[in-house]
Design an enzyme around this catalytic site. Structure first.
Site, PDB file in Angstrom:
ATOM      1  N   HIS A 151      19.108  24.721  23.794  1.00 56.17           N
ATOM      2  CA  HIS A 151      17.757  24.171  23.940  1.00 56.17           C
ATOM      3  C   HIS A 151      16.913  24.461  22.700  1.00 56.17           C
ATOM      4  O   HIS A 151      15.832  23.885  22.530  1.00 56.17           O
ATOM      5  CB  HIS A 151      17.094  24.773  25.180  1.00 56.17           C
ATOM      6  CG  HIS A 151      16.242  23.807  25.945  1.00 56.17           C
ATOM      7  ND1 HIS A 151      15.451  22.854  25.329  1.00 56.17           N
ATOM      8  CD2 HIS A 151      16.043  23.637  27.283  1.00 56.17           C
ATOM      9  CE1 HIS A 151      14.802  22.159  26.247  1.00 56.17           C
ATOM     10  NE2 HIS A 151      15.153  22.603  27.437  1.00 56.17           N
ATOM     11  N   ASP A 359      30.381   6.463  26.413  1.00 56.85           N
ATOM     12  CA  ASP A 359      31.706   5.832  26.385  1.00 56.85           C
ATOM     13  C   ASP A 359      32.403   6.198  25.078  1.00 56.85           C
ATOM     14  O   ASP A 359      32.013   5.741  24.007  1.00 56.85           O
ATOM     15  CB  ASP A 359      31.541   4.317  26.515  1.00 56.85           C
ATOM     16  CG  ASP A 359      32.866   3.571  26.509  1.00 56.85           C
ATOM     17  OD1 ASP A 359      33.925   4.214  26.378  1.00 56.85           O
ATOM     18  OD2 ASP A 359      32.833   2.332  26.622  1.00 56.85           O
TER      19      ASP A 359
END
EC number: 2.3.1.322
Length: 419
Positions: A151, A359
């Protein structure tokens, strides 16, 4: 019987081209500094890619290496919560084999089996890698790719931008990532920054609840009947989960309530004037506080409070003066929370983020999940296929026992396994 996990390899993937010396020091913004050193973790599940294992690994390695040229801070190392040394030390990449079919993971309603696909020890950030990847192979030929991103270098939007750029590079060899690395150009570095007061606990459990689209519409109608105009999916789901968490807390505390606060991370990209593009990478967010008195437990009021708190983020200026004043206000709120007089809940929404577009060349994921959190009283919302919302809720065990049996909650959501 618990699935057996076997490690195949562990290595570091470095950028395919060295980072110029002029870019070696990447200064943290005040938002980066404020964030606790934890990972944003996502796992993407796929059916059999239909190609050899060695080819899959080579494709992932090469594309990750090329992507890191443009996301060079991700391959560096954090220095004293001050800056990132972009030294090209690389991203940790682990490959494992899990001796069970992928369906055995997806059918679970608890997070235990899902957590197998995430690298060990990623509840807090490693000093040796800001990004950790684990490639999981299943007996059926299916794969899961888990990505854990510190983060300190990105919020949820930035993390997903990185993962989608990596996937696009693997899928299309000519793809060139173009992240906007903001560093401290928008939110200036601060000498003294207060961290968000996350409450860590080892006695937490994470459950996932799925809200079907039709039930979300019912919640929205319920909010409209109470006077809230055009409630959003996230507003009504968050309000219901928060209400049920407060009721669970009261039931485990002899029927007594305490003042509580809901901390929500707000993606500032669309609110800024001019707005920042989706490919902006950093912690470009602010904190939305909703403080609730002990007797304010009704769903419509909670939804209205969430809306009111969000309105202050409309049409924000990028001027440094504005942000400095906001940080001062935030600092005062954090001081109040650190007194221990409030029950603190957290909510982060990844809805509308393109997590199901990841993908790598063998199709889009059939399921996306996040890791079990050690931050108690945490809610993470994510889109699920069919316009559903999946809520990953982390509570201490006793509170979760009451929460997951709440009849109001179960009238709109299901304790759910992946399809």
């Amino acid at each position: 019987m618990a699935p057996i996990l076997q490690r195949i390899s562990k290595t570091f993937i470095k950028p395919s081209s060295p980072t110029p010396e002029s870019l070696r020091c990447y200064n943290l913004s005040s938002s980066d500094q404020m964030i606790t050193s934890v990972y944003i973790s996502l796992a993407f599940f796929y059916g059999s890619p239909g190609c050899e294992s060695s080819r899959i690994r080579q494709q992932l390695d090469n594309s990750l290496s090329r992507t890191l040229v443009y996301y060079y801070p991700f391959a560096g190392r954090l220095v004293d919560n001050d800056h990132i040394d972009c030294n090209d030390q690389g991203v940790q990449f682990v490959e494992v084999r899990i001796h069970c079919p992928i369906s055995a993971i997806l059918k679970q309603t608890t997070s235990y089996a899902e957590d197998l696909v995430f690298p060990r020890g990623t509840s807090a950030c490693h000093e040796d890698s800001l990004v950790v990847v684990q490639l999981n192979r299943f007996e059926c030929g299916g794969v899961a790719i888990a990505v854990c991103i510190s983060h300190k270098v990105a919020d949820g939007s930035g993390a997903i931008a990185f993962i989608n750029d990596w996937a696009a590079t693997a899928r299309v060899s000519s793809h060139i990532p173009s992240p906007l690395l903001v560093a401290d150009s928008i939110f200036p570095h601060l000498d003294n920054s207060l961290p968000v007061p996350y409450n860590l606990s080892k006695n937490c459990v994470t459950r996932r609840f799925v809200f079907p689209a039709a039930e979300i519409e019912k919640l929205k109608s319920k909010a409209v009947e109470s006077g809230l105009q055009q409630p959003t999916r996230v507003e009504v789901v968050t309000a219901l989960l928060y209400q049920c968490a407060l009721l669970a807390s009261r039931s485990t505390n002899s029927g007594l309530s305490r003042p509580s606060v809901l901390i929500q991370a707000v993606n500032l990209r669309p609110f800024l004037v001019p707005p920042l593009p989706r490919n902006s990478v950093g912690n470009i967010f602010s904190i939305n506080f909703s403080i609730i008195e002990v007797d304010s437990l009704e769903f419509p009021e909670l939804a209205g409070r969430l809306r009111k708190a969000k309105l202050k983020f409309q049409n924000l200026s990028q001027e440094k003066l504005y942000y400095d004043s906001q940080m001062q206000e935030l600092g005062e709120c954090l001081k109040q929370l650190n007194t221990g007089n409030f029950d603190v809940y957290y909510c982060s929404s990844w809805c509308r983020f393109p997590v199901y577009d990841v993908d790598f060349g063998w199709g889009k994921p059939t399921w996306v999940c996040t890791v079990k959190s050690q931050i108690k009283d945490m809610i993470v919302l994510m889109d699920s296929p069919g316009d559903e919302i999946a809520a990953f809720v982390t509570l201490e065990e006793e509170k979760m026992s009451a929460f997951q049996h709440n009849e109001l909650l179960l009238s709109f959501a299901s304790l759910y396994s992946a399809k």
